[in-house]
Scaffold this motif. Sequence first.
Motif, PDB file in Angstrom:
ATOM      1  N   SER A 107       0.833  -1.196   0.000  1.00 24.84           N
ATOM      2  CA  SER A 107       0.000   0.000   0.000  1.00 24.84           C
ATOM      3  C   SER A 107       0.867   1.244   0.000  1.00 24.84           C
ATOM      4  O   SER A 107       2.072   1.195   0.274  1.00 24.84           O
ATOM      5  CB  SER A 107      -0.910  -0.006   1.229  1.00 24.84           C
ATOM      6  N   ILE A 108       0.251   2.379  -0.305  1.00 23.26           N
ATOM      7  CA  ILE A 108       1.000   3.622  -0.367  1.00 23.26           C
ATOM      8  C   ILE A 108       1.611   3.960   0.990  1.00 23.26           C
ATOM      9  O   ILE A 108       2.720   4.503   1.072  1.00 23.26           O
ATOM     10  CB  ILE A 108       0.084   4.766  -0.870  1.00 23.26           C
ATOM     11  N   ALA A 109       0.913   3.631   2.074  1.00 26.64           N
ATOM     12  CA  ALA A 109       1.445   3.911   3.413  1.00 26.64           C
ATOM     13  C   ALA A 109       2.711   3.110   3.675  1.00 26.64           C
ATOM     14  O   ALA A 109       3.710   3.645   4.187  1.00 26.64           O
ATOM     15  CB  ALA A 109       0.381   3.601   4.463  1.00 26.64           C
ATOM     16  N   TRP A 110       2.686   1.811   3.306  1.00 29.75           N
ATOM     17  CA  TRP A 110       3.863   0.978   3.514  1.00 29.75           C
ATOM     18  C   TRP A 110       5.029   1.438   2.637  1.00 29.75           C
ATOM     19  O   TRP A 110       6.185   1.456   3.078  1.00 29.75           O
ATOM     20  CB  TRP A 110       3.536  -0.483   3.210  1.00 29.75           C
ATOM     21  N   SER A 111       4.752   1.798   1.400  1.00 25.29           N
ATOM     22  CA  SER A 111       5.848   2.207   0.511  1.00 25.29           C
ATOM     23  C   SER A 111       6.460   3.525   0.958  1.00 25.29           C
ATOM     24  O   SER A 111       7.684   3.703   0.896  1.00 25.29           O
ATOM     25  CB  SER A 111       5.347   2.311  -0.934  1.00 25.29           C
ATOM     26  N   VAL A 112       5.642   4.472   1.424  1.00 21.21           N
ATOM     27  CA  VAL A 112       6.170   5.738   1.928  1.00 21.21           C
ATOM     28  C   VAL A 112       7.012   5.490   3.177  1.00 21.21           C
ATOM     29  O   VAL A 112       8.095   6.086   3.349  1.00 21.21           O
ATOM     30  CB  VAL A 112       5.021   6.726   2.216  1.00 21.21           C
ATOM     31  N   ALA A 113       6.532   4.608   4.051  1.00 23.02           N
ATOM     32  CA  ALA A 113       7.306   4.276   5.251  1.00 23.02           C
ATOM     33  C   ALA A 113       8.637   3.635   4.870  1.00 23.02           C
ATOM     34  O   ALA A 113       9.686   3.942   5.454  1.00 23.02           O
ATOM     35  CB  ALA A 113       6.505   3.343   6.144  1.00 23.02           C
ATOM     36  N   GLY A 114       8.608   2.735   3.864  1.00 22.84           N
ATOM     37  CA  GLY A 114       9.844   2.115   3.409  1.00 22.84           C
ATOM     38  C   GLY A 114      10.823   3.129   2.844  1.00 22.84           C
ATOM     39  O   GLY A 114      12.031   3.064   3.108  1.00 22.84           O
ATOM     40  N   LEU A 115      10.318   4.076   2.058  1.00 25.22           N
ATOM     41  CA  LEU A 115      11.176   5.128   1.509  1.00 25.22           C
ATOM     42  C   LEU A 115      11.787   5.967   2.630  1.00 25.22           C
ATOM     43  O   LEU A 115      12.998   6.272   2.599  1.00 25.22           O
ATOM     44  CB  LEU A 115      10.369   6.013   0.560  1.00 25.22           C
ATOM     45  N   ALA A 116      10.980   6.342   3.606  1.00 26.09           N
ATOM     46  CA  ALA A 116      11.476   7.167   4.706  1.00 26.09           C
ATOM     47  C   ALA A 116      12.561   6.447   5.501  1.00 26.09           C
ATOM     48  O   ALA A 116      13.606   7.030   5.832  1.00 26.09           O
ATOM     49  CB  ALA A 116      10.314   7.563   5.611  1.00 26.09           C
ATOM     50  N   VAL A 117      12.325   5.174   5.801  1.00 27.33           N
ATOM     51  CA  VAL A 117      13.315   4.406   6.572  1.00 27.33           C
ATOM     52  C   VAL A 117      14.609   4.246   5.775  1.00 27.33           C
ATOM     53  O   VAL A 117      15.722   4.395   6.317  1.00 27.33           O
ATOM     54  CB  VAL A 117      12.736   3.031   6.956  1.00 27.33           C
ATOM     55  N   ALA A 118      14.492   3.935   4.476  1.00 27.91           N
ATOM     56  CA  ALA A 118      15.683   3.750   3.646  1.00 27.91           C
ATOM     57  C   ALA A 118      16.486   5.048   3.545  1.00 27.91           C
ATOM     58  O   ALA A 118      17.725   5.037   3.646  1.00 27.91           O
ATOM     59  CB  ALA A 118      15.278   3.266   2.262  1.00 27.91           C
ATOM     60  N   LEU A 119      15.807   6.169   3.349  1.00 22.48           N
ATOM     61  CA  LEU A 119      16.511   7.457   3.282  1.00 22.48           C
ATOM     62  C   LEU A 119      17.198   7.777   4.604  1.00 22.48           C
ATOM     63  O   LEU A 119      18.364   8.214   4.621  1.00 22.48           O
ATOM     64  CB  LEU A 119      15.529   8.570   2.915  1.00 22.48           C
ATOM     65  N   ALA A 120      16.479   7.567   5.700  1.00 18.11           N
ATOM     66  CA  ALA A 120      17.062   7.868   7.014  1.00 18.11           C
ATOM     67  C   ALA A 120      18.289   6.998   7.280  1.00 18.11           C
ATOM     68  O   ALA A 120      19.329   7.487   7.759  1.00 18.11           O
ATOM     69  CB  ALA A 120      16.014   7.662   8.098  1.00 18.11           C
ATOM     70  N   ALA A 121      18.213   5.711   6.961  1.00 19.42           N
ATOM     71  CA  ALA A 121      19.337   4.799   7.194  1.00 19.42           C
ATOM     72  C   ALA A 121      20.526   5.176   6.325  1.00 19.42           C
ATOM     73  O   ALA A 121      21.687   5.187   6.788  1.00 19.42           O
ATOM     74  CB  ALA A 121      18.906   3.367   6.924  1.00 19.42           C
ATOM     75  N   ALA A 122      20.254   5.472   5.042  1.00 16.87           N
ATOM     76  CA  ALA A 122      21.351   5.810   4.136  1.00 16.87           C
ATOM     77  C   ALA A 122      22.029   7.113   4.565  1.00 16.87           C
ATOM     78  O   ALA A 122      23.270   7.204   4.597  1.00 16.87           O
ATOM     79  CB  ALA A 122      20.830   5.915   2.711  1.00 16.87           C
ATOM     80  N   VAL A 123      21.262   8.142   4.872  1.00 18.35           N
ATOM     81  CA  VAL A 123      21.829   9.436   5.274  1.00 18.35           C
ATOM     82  C   VAL A 123      22.653   9.285   6.556  1.00 18.35           C
ATOM     83  O   VAL A 123      23.789   9.789   6.659  1.00 18.35           O
ATOM     84  CB  VAL A 123      20.711  10.477   5.453  1.00 18.35           C
ATOM     85  N   THR A 124      22.095   8.578   7.520  1.00 21.10           N
ATOM     86  CA  THR A 124      22.809   8.390   8.791  1.00 21.10           C
ATOM     87  C   THR A 124      24.112   7.635   8.588  1.00 21.10           C
ATOM     88  O   THR A 124      25.173   8.025   9.126  1.00 21.10           O
ATOM     89  CB  THR A 124      21.915   7.633   9.791  1.00 21.10           C
TER      90      THR A 124
END
Length: 400
Positions: A107-124
């Motif tokens: 769902s769009i909620a899960w995909s947005v959450a996945g994008l947010a987590v991936a961006l946060a992990a990569a940036v950190t």
Amino acid sequence: MKRAGWRRGRKGVTDAAVTVAVALLIRYAIVDPPGPSSPWPAWSAWLVAAVLSFPIAVRRRRPRVVLAVACAGGAAVTVAGAVAAGAIWLTFVPTVLVLYLVATTASIAWSVAGLAVALAAAVTAILIFYAQVFPGLALAAAPSELPMAWPIEIGTTGVLLTVAWALGTAVRWKRDTTARLVRHLADAAVTDERRRIARELHDVIGHSMSLIAVKATVANHVADARPQEVRAALAVIEQTSRSTLAEIHRVLDLLRSDGDPRQDPVPTPGMADLPELAAHARAAGVEVELTVREEAALPAAVAMSVYRIVQQALTNVVTHAGPTRCAVTVDVDRREAVIEVADDGPRHGRPPRAGHGGHGLVGMRERTKMYGGTFKAGPRSSGGFHVSARLPYDQDGTAA
């Protein structure tokens, strides 16, 4: 089923090939990075590349779980310094590919959450690498053509993740839209089929019940005076009832045989059955003069429509004007079928029992409209009622 298995197998082979290609690319970047080399031993590059790329091979089984594994793996090796300085974005390529699949399936909620987590992990992870690991690395023997800077690494990785999410979301939207359209078309087809069957049953039952009602009335009135006519009327009622049951069974068989190739094709009424229609009307007291001129053989669908229009027109004559005289003309050429049904009205000045309206005219008009033809119905100036229908057609049975 075989096709679905073949597709799954093909996707599995594709994922395996992509896994190998990404692993080789990551391994090459770690061994020969654009910036300072990793302090880890050279043989570890194979292990790191295999661990990072493995989620690509299994991403279709549980995409959201695999996304978490890929993201955690990329962040862990980056923080540990086992990556290619200046090309850390390659470490997150498996995460990009898994995120795309998540966006296409979740769902769009899960995909947005996945994008947010991936961006946060990569940036950190990239910030930690450049703050703690990069300053301690030995300088490269040759200066790099790529600038070593965390904004470039974060920007490249962020763009890749965002583009993958956007493409996956667009694919999912297209699939959902297509599925809704298919369901809508299926519902519309079911509705059209119901209307067609309703018209078929209306024509069959209306025509036959009109004949039965007329003959039953005759039998009731002459039962005492002329018993031989009662027997004749009962014979007509019996014959009409049998043919009506056969027609109803034919229509119901159409329902049962939909999509079942084992069912034998059920014959549909056509031009050859028009004389039988005229005979039924004559049995009900209508003097029918039938004229059929065929210059070309009609497609089955058009022939059935012609039959049904004539059937309903004669039913109206029997019901509303009989006993009377009626002329039926069917003229067929290679471009159109023209139907004319005209009656003289009730005899002895008796007023018609009802107007020639109702569902019968609606059904005839709808059948004509299917072929883009014209339909006219109304009283004649000399008395009686007139029905005219023109059905243009192509040889494949569709509207001209």
